[in-house]
Design an enzyme around this catalytic site. Sequence first.
Site, PDB file in Angstrom:
ATOM      1  N   SER A 135       0.836  -1.192   0.000  1.00 54.09           N
ATOM      2  CA  SER A 135       0.000   0.000   0.000  1.00 54.09           C
ATOM      3  C   SER A 135       0.879   1.254   0.000  1.00 54.09           C
ATOM      4  O   SER A 135       1.775   1.387  -0.837  1.00 54.09           O
ATOM      5  CB  SER A 135      -0.952  -0.049   1.193  1.00 54.09           C
ATOM      6  OG  SER A 135      -1.954   0.926   1.088  1.00 54.09           O
TER       7      SER A 135
ATOM      8  N   ASP B 244      -5.921  -3.143  -2.589  1.00 58.84           N
ATOM      9  CA  ASP B 244      -4.897  -2.775  -1.611  1.00 58.84           C
ATOM     10  C   ASP B 244      -4.270  -4.003  -0.940  1.00 58.84           C
ATOM     11  O   ASP B 244      -4.965  -4.909  -0.495  1.00 58.84           O
ATOM     12  CB  ASP B 244      -5.540  -1.878  -0.547  1.00 58.84           C
ATOM     13  CG  ASP B 244      -4.527  -1.109   0.264  1.00 58.84           C
ATOM     14  OD1 ASP B 244      -3.724  -1.748   0.971  1.00 58.84           O
ATOM     15  OD2 ASP B 244      -4.533   0.122   0.198  1.00 58.84           O
TER      16      ASP B 244
END
Length: 315
Positions: free
Chosen positions: A66, A199
């Site tokens: 991320s 993500d």
Amino acid sequence: MTPITDIRTCFRAGIGQAGTGPARSPRAPRLALVLGSGGVRAVAALGLMQVLEEAGIRPDLIVGCSAGAVFGALPAAGRQAADSLHLAQTLWSREITSQRRRRAWVEMALGPLVRGQGEQFASRFALRDDRLIMERLRQAFGTLQLQDLPIPLRVNATDAVSGQPVLLSQGSLCDALRASVALPFLFAPHRVDGRLLVDGSVCDPLPLGAAADADLVLALGFEVPSPRAVTGPTRLATRVTAALTNNLMQARIASHAGPTRITLLPALERRVGLFDTQAMPYLVEVGRAAAREALPRLERLLAAPIVVPRALSIA
């Protein structure tokens, strides 16, 4: 390695998975830096890298998840950590995260009827417009490919359909980073080589297993802060998400039985939200302080002889 690989395939290829001890190859990294998710808090990685640079220590591998992947890409691409803060502020800013999609609330209310198909809705829905994200990523990294970076970078993402962890180690750096920051609901999933990704924190907020072939791992992560008071549905969802993410990260850390590891989970003296970009200078100092504390042990471990593990037989 193929351009897009799930963790199980990486294990069979010798890269490894949490809880494994794959045989060391001649080109295995000596030191891997693992940078977890955490929104703007992950910019502390730049402070950590500053201290490493000052000590003459260069990681042989960076693993990012991320926002940790975005900020880890800067040193991986050859940017000096001390000069990276300004660029980091263009990659992670309130301007980027405030690009609202006007259709989002209509889509949310009407669901699949808007798109015609449920899967299409799942693959496209987002509260924020991602065009500025890709524009900034391309300005920073251009057409760089993961396999051509000065320091190898592995980017952790999640398969949007199966939920399985996915490692990206080849192909477009911008596409890999965009996939790894595709926080569900906020940003739309991103397609890489025909596979829909979201993500990386959804499956593993601190992907230690992605560096299981290294002799030594230095990991930096942050727990998600929980709202002090629940005053509405958004704060309730944030509290639930924080608990899930923090429990997942702690479980992953506890189960990891790979190489020697130094795990840094700095506690912050002030509350910092996912997109609190004003806190970036403070967070860089947090990273520097954590790195300085860990540096003596890191230097001792790097000076120790390499222990070659016994090769595993994989069924």
